[in-house]
Scaffold this active site. Structure first.
Site, PDB file in Angstrom:
ATOM      1  CG  HIS A  12      34.636  38.678  31.383  1.00 32.45           C
ATOM      2  ND1 HIS A  12      35.206  39.003  30.173  1.00 32.45           N
ATOM      3  CD2 HIS A  12      35.061  39.616  32.267  1.00 32.45           C
ATOM      4  CE1 HIS A  12      35.960  40.092  30.325  1.00 32.45           C
ATOM      5  NE2 HIS A  12      35.883  40.481  31.582  1.00 32.45           N
ATOM      6  CG  HIS A 119      41.095  41.313  35.589  1.00 31.29           C
ATOM      7  ND1 HIS A 119      40.934  42.207  34.551  1.00 31.29           N
ATOM      8  CD2 HIS A 119      42.293  40.729  35.390  1.00 31.29           C
ATOM      9  CE1 HIS A 119      42.004  42.142  33.759  1.00 31.29           C
ATOM     10  NE2 HIS A 119      42.840  41.252  34.249  1.00 31.29           N
TER      11      HIS A 119
END
EC number: 4.6.1.18
Length: 124
Positions: A12, A119
């Site tokens: 990410h 996450h």
């Protein structure tokens, strides 16, 4: 084995660019970050902000995660992100993606010591 925090960074974080550099950005990034190794990951978000700023979200607004867990945090400020979404013609191993640029608040799940993102939950 790759730690959850390192996996979050690989999947990410893209601090080196301020936005998706080209229409090919997602195809290149999804491949180079190993997100198309054994299947085409359908959706993935890259965050174009310094890692420290994203890690700091873990001490910002506490919100519920999509799965009901309570260790998610929403950023106070908007961040530059790119959503990579699989196209209709995408077929493994030739995964194909479309990039969508946005400035949104990010929601991440955090854990560990130090307390860091593990996450990417959503963007709002």
């Amino acid at each position: 084995k790759e730690s959850a925090a390192a996996k979050f960074e690989r999947q990410h974080m893209d601090s080196s660019t301020s936005s998706a550099s080209s229409s090919n950005y997602c195809n290149q990034m999804m491949k180079s970050r190993n997100l198309t190794q054994d299947r085409c990951k359908p959706v993935n978000t890259f965050v174009h902000e310094p890692l420290a700023d994203v890690q700091a979200v873990c001490s910002q607004k506490n919100v519920a995660c999509k799965n009901g867990q309570t260790n998610c945090y929403q950023s106070y400020s908007t961040m530059s992100i790119t959503d990579c979404r699989e196209t209709g013609s995408s077929k493994y191993p030739n995964c194909a993606y479309k990039a969508t640029q946005a400035k949104k608040h990010i929601i991440v799940a955090c854990e560990g010591n130090p307390y860091v993102p593990v996450h990417f939950d959503a963007s709002v």
